[in-house]
Every structure is written in C-alpha cells, then in structure tokens.
Design a protein around this motif. Sequence first.
Motif, PDB file in Angstrom:
ATOM      1  N   VAL A   1       0.837  -1.197   0.000  1.00  0.00           N
ATOM      2  CA  VAL A   1       0.000   0.000   0.000  1.00  0.00           C
ATOM      3  C   VAL A   1       0.875   1.252   0.000  1.00  0.00           C
ATOM      4  O   VAL A   1       0.618   2.215  -0.733  1.00  0.00           O
ATOM      5  CB  VAL A   1      -0.948   0.003   1.213  1.00  0.00           C
ATOM      6  CG1 VAL A   1      -1.720   1.320   1.301  1.00  0.00           C
ATOM      7  CG2 VAL A   1      -1.902  -1.174   1.127  1.00  0.00           C
TER       8      VAL A   1
ATOM      9  N   GLU B   1      -9.792   3.598   0.277  1.00  0.00           N
ATOM     10  CA  GLU B   1     -10.131   2.300  -0.300  1.00  0.00           C
ATOM     11  C   GLU B   1      -9.216   1.192   0.233  1.00  0.00           C
ATOM     12  O   GLU B   1      -9.640   0.046   0.414  1.00  0.00           O
ATOM     13  CB  GLU B   1     -10.006   2.378  -1.822  1.00  0.00           C
ATOM     14  CG  GLU B   1     -10.372   1.106  -2.562  1.00  0.00           C
ATOM     15  CD  GLU B   1     -11.864   0.953  -2.776  1.00  0.00           C
ATOM     16  OE1 GLU B   1     -12.267  -0.116  -3.241  1.00  0.00           O
ATOM     17  OE2 GLU B   1     -12.614   1.897  -2.473  1.00  0.00           O
ATOM     18  N   LEU B   2      -7.962   1.529   0.505  1.00  0.00           N
ATOM     19  CA  LEU B   2      -6.974   0.532   0.918  1.00  0.00           C
ATOM     20  C   LEU B   2      -6.780   0.477   2.429  1.00  0.00           C
ATOM     21  O   LEU B   2      -6.053  -0.394   2.913  1.00  0.00           O
ATOM     22  CB  LEU B   2      -5.622   0.835   0.254  1.00  0.00           C
ATOM     23  CG  LEU B   2      -5.616   0.830  -1.284  1.00  0.00           C
ATOM     24  CD1 LEU B   2      -4.248   1.247  -1.808  1.00  0.00           C
ATOM     25  CD2 LEU B   2      -5.979  -0.545  -1.826  1.00  0.00           C
TER      26      LEU B   2
ATOM     27  N   ARG C   1      -6.921  -5.570  -4.342  1.00  0.00           N
ATOM     28  CA  ARG C   1      -7.660  -4.327  -4.566  1.00  0.00           C
ATOM     29  C   ARG C   1      -6.873  -3.382  -5.472  1.00  0.00           C
ATOM     30  O   ARG C   1      -7.441  -2.710  -6.343  1.00  0.00           O
ATOM     31  CB  ARG C   1      -7.950  -3.659  -3.217  1.00  0.00           C
ATOM     32  CG  ARG C   1      -8.877  -2.462  -3.289  1.00  0.00           C
ATOM     33  CD  ARG C   1     -10.300  -2.884  -3.593  1.00  0.00           C
ATOM     34  NE  ARG C   1     -10.798  -3.862  -2.633  1.00  0.00           N
ATOM     35  CZ  ARG C   1     -11.328  -3.559  -1.461  1.00  0.00           C
ATOM     36  NH1 ARG C   1     -11.445  -2.279  -1.097  1.00  0.00           N
ATOM     37  NH2 ARG C   1     -11.773  -4.509  -0.653  1.00  0.00           N
ATOM     38  N   ILE C   2      -5.556  -3.346  -5.300  1.00  0.00           N
ATOM     39  CA  ILE C   2      -4.695  -2.504  -6.139  1.00  0.00           C
ATOM     40  C   ILE C   2      -4.759  -2.957  -7.588  1.00  0.00           C
ATOM     41  O   ILE C   2      -4.754  -2.142  -8.514  1.00  0.00           O
ATOM     42  CB  ILE C   2      -3.247  -2.536  -5.606  1.00  0.00           C
ATOM     43  CG1 ILE C   2      -3.146  -1.696  -4.329  1.00  0.00           C
ATOM     44  CG2 ILE C   2      -2.255  -2.035  -6.654  1.00  0.00           C
ATOM     45  CD1 ILE C   2      -1.832  -1.829  -3.598  1.00  0.00           C
TER      46      ILE C   2
ATOM     47  N   ALA D   1      -5.019  -6.114   0.000  1.00  0.00           N
ATOM     48  CA  ALA D   1      -4.646  -4.834  -0.597  1.00  0.00           C
ATOM     49  C   ALA D   1      -4.079  -5.021  -1.996  1.00  0.00           C
ATOM     50  O   ALA D   1      -4.379  -4.243  -2.912  1.00  0.00           O
ATOM     51  CB  ALA D   1      -3.618  -4.126   0.290  1.00  0.00           C
TER      52      ALA D   1
END
Length: 208
Positions: A9, A38-39, A50-51, A47
């Motif tokens: 992150v 969001e993270l 999601r990234i 994470a």
Amino acid sequence: MTERTPQVVRSYLAELDTALGGVPVELARDIRNGVEEELAGLDAATAAARIERLGDPVFIAAEARAGAGVGAGSAAQVTTGTDASRAATPISDSRGFAVVAALLVALGGVVIPVLGWVVGIAMVWMSSSWRRGEKWIATLVGPVAVAVPILLTWLFAGGSAGDARNPLVPSAVDTWWATIVILIPTNVVVGIWLLWRTRRRAVNSVRP
C-alpha cells in the motif's frame, strides 16, 4: 498511513503521488484520499488484489488529467515546482493511443500482413494502459496460435513413412490456410480483450 500499513500500500500510494503531478491540486487530493481510504485497514494480500482492480497509478493520473482538460500548458500552472515538460501527459498514456494499439493488434495484420500486428504490439508495449503481464499475453497468443498447427503438421509428417503422402497429414497449403483461419479471430479476440482491460481499469480508476 500507519506503521502497520502494508508495504504494498505504501509503495502504491507513493507511485500515485508521483503520477498525479500535473493534476489540479484539489482533484489530485481527492483521488489520493479516495484511494487511501479504499486501501485502509486491508492486509497485504487483500490490498494487492484491490490494487490490481484500481489499476496503474500512471493510467489513473492520465485519466484524471484528461477529465480535467489539463494539457501541456495548463499542467505547468497547476503544478508547483514541476517543469512544464514533465507535467505534460505523454501521448502513449492517452486513451486514444491505447484504442489504436488494440485495434492494430486485432486487425492490423489483416490490413498490412504481419507489419500491422507488429506495430500494434509495439504500441501496446509503449502504452501504460496495460500491465506487463497483459502485454506479454497480447504478444505471445498470436505466435502460439500460429506455432500450434505448424508443430502438429511437423509431428504428423515425421511419423509418416515412405514417399507416399499420408492423407491424414495436412499439406503446406492446408497448414497455411489453417494458420490464417486461426490467427485472424485470435488476434481479434486479443484486441477486444485489450480494449476491455483498459476500459475496466478506466472505470475502476474513477469509481468512488
């Protein structure tokens, strides 16, 4: 961020901060805060996933500049301490460049055999719209589709004995036409997939 924030992150947000140079200050802050929110609280594995959906920071920044109508001249005015030439968005980062690249991969080989496809692949590698893995997929799928029928022909031909032609073994002409029949739709599918990937990443980059 805190000391417990995963390194993936931290690295992603640092890349995003760099990429957002040239984006109007308030818009850049909103994007950065939205991504950080969001993270927030995710473990490293979650994470990273999601990234992947959020997309490349360079592409996010390019979309933000395009949406804000920031060009080479205005970018210098909204960016403090940044040279105007650095603030300008490279043409290879634009959505139009990515669309042309994908279309050349899909149909360039039909318009200009081989060369059109090669130009399309070169543009794909120049663009920041796709990740490295996606670029490798686009590059290798076509050649593999060509190599398979040729390899099968060679294997069957190697197993035939004598001078008599094995009717089960396709001729060179058959192999050529089979290659064309396989390659054209394969490249079209790859081109559509590239367009879908860049479109999906663009949607994710502006999702609140």
